[in-house]
Design a protein around this motif. Structure first.
Motif, short mmCIF file in Angstrom:
data_model
loop_
_atom_site.label_atom_id
_atom_site.label_comp_id
_atom_site.label_asym_id
_atom_site.label_seq_id
_atom_site.Cartn_x
_atom_site.Cartn_y
_atom_site.Cartn_z
N UNK A 1 5.18 -36.53 -6.83
CA UNK A 1 5.54 -35.44 -5.89
C UNK A 1 6.76 -34.72 -5.69
N UNK A 2 6.83 -32.91 -5.66
CA UNK A 2 8.03 -32.90 -4.86
C UNK A 2 7.78 -32.66 -6.68
N UNK A 3 7.91 -32.45 -7.46
CA UNK A 3 8.07 -32.64 -9.16
C UNK A 3 7.91 -31.07 -10.24
N UNK A 4 8.67 -30.73 -10.75
CA UNK A 4 7.85 -29.86 -11.21
C UNK A 4 7.35 -29.94 -12.53
N UNK A 5 5.80 -29.69 -12.56
CA UNK A 5 5.28 -29.72 -14.65
C UNK A 5 5.86 -29.65 -15.11
N UNK A 6 6.79 -28.20 -15.40
CA UNK A 6 7.68 -27.73 -16.46
C UNK A 6 9.02 -28.55 -16.61
N UNK A 7 9.72 -29.60 -15.38
CA UNK A 7 10.45 -30.20 -15.83
C UNK A 7 10.02 -31.65 -16.72
N UNK A 8 9.22 -31.55 -16.72
CA UNK A 8 8.42 -32.70 -17.92
C UNK A 8 8.13 -32.69 -18.74
N UNK A 9 7.15 -30.98 -19.40
CA UNK A 9 7.25 -30.26 -20.37
C UNK A 9 7.69 -30.20 -21.64
N UNK A 10 7.66 -30.80 -23.30
CA UNK A 10 8.25 -30.03 -23.92
C UNK A 10 8.50 -29.20 -24.11
N UNK A 11 10.17 -28.74 -24.11
CA UNK A 11 10.53 -27.53 -25.34
C UNK A 11 9.30 -26.56 -26.14
N UNK A 12 9.34 -27.04 -26.77
CA UNK A 12 8.10 -26.00 -28.08
C UNK A 12 6.87 -25.98 -27.73
N UNK A 13 6.64 -26.78 -26.52
CA UNK A 13 4.83 -26.84 -25.62
C UNK A 13 4.50 -25.89 -24.61
N UNK A 14 6.32 -25.48 -24.73
CA UNK A 14 6.25 -24.66 -23.13
C UNK A 14 5.57 -23.36 -23.18
N UNK A 15 5.11 -22.96 -23.93
CA UNK A 15 4.22 -21.56 -24.50
C UNK A 15 3.09 -21.35 -24.08
N UNK A 16 2.90 -22.96 -24.80
CA UNK A 16 1.17 -22.68 -24.56
C UNK A 16 0.46 -23.63 -23.17
N UNK A 17 1.51 -23.81 -22.60
CA UNK A 17 1.48 -24.63 -21.21
C UNK A 17 1.67 -23.38 -19.98
#
Length: 157
Positions: free
Chosen positions: A112-128
């Motif tokens: 709670x309060x943590x951004x999903x973007x902090x947990x997603x791998x950098x190479x998958x960020x575009x699709x997410x």
């Protein structure tokens, strides 16, 4: 697709829409004012047809399927690696289900309060980010597989 040359590769098209449904779960017809909106996901291919193709069809065509998106479908689905979550506008976790523990080792309240973007791998960020752009535009989204940072380190799909 409109600006593409004739005969080029098909474009994958995926959209979410909400449509009023005048048929109840029991198969009864109701009037349009009583009908509820149902979310649909339409997936298919768009192609620019040439004038010389058989059948006389020319211009851009779309061939696809629509399926009803059911929230309970996701909840009842016990696939490994599948979880549901709710997020604030800046993609910080508001709520996650209990399966997040088995997927990445996080207790639901820890996120709670943590951004999903902090947990997603950098190479998958575009699709997410593309999936969440659909969320902001259509109010519904489905993400493809992506790598998620685990609680003990490393990533899981």
């Amino acid at each position: 697709t409109l600006g593409k040359p004739v005969g080029s590769e098909d474009d994958l098209v995926e959209i979410f829409v909400r449509a009023k449904c005048t048929v109840t779960e029991r198969g009864r017809m109701i009037n349009l004012k009583q009908a509820n909106y149902k979310p649909l996901k339409i997936t298919g291919r768009a192609r620019c047809m040439s004038d010389t193709e058989a059948g006389g069809v020319k211009g851009t065509i779309f061939l696809g399927v629509a399926r009803y998106v059911v929230e309970e479908e996701m909840v009842d689905n016990e696939q490994i690696g599948v979880f549901t979550s709710k997020h604030s506008v800046d993609m910080k976790f508001v709520e996650t289900d209990h399966r997040m523990s088995s997927v990445a080792g996080y207790r639901p309240y820890k996120l709670v309060g943590v951004s999903l973007y902090e947990l997603v791998h950098a190479q998958d960020m575009g699709n997410v980010q593309h999936a969440f752009q659909n969320l902001s535009e259509h109010g519904q989204c489905e993400t493809g597989p992506y790598r998620l940072l685990c609680y003990g380190g490393g990533y899981t799909w």
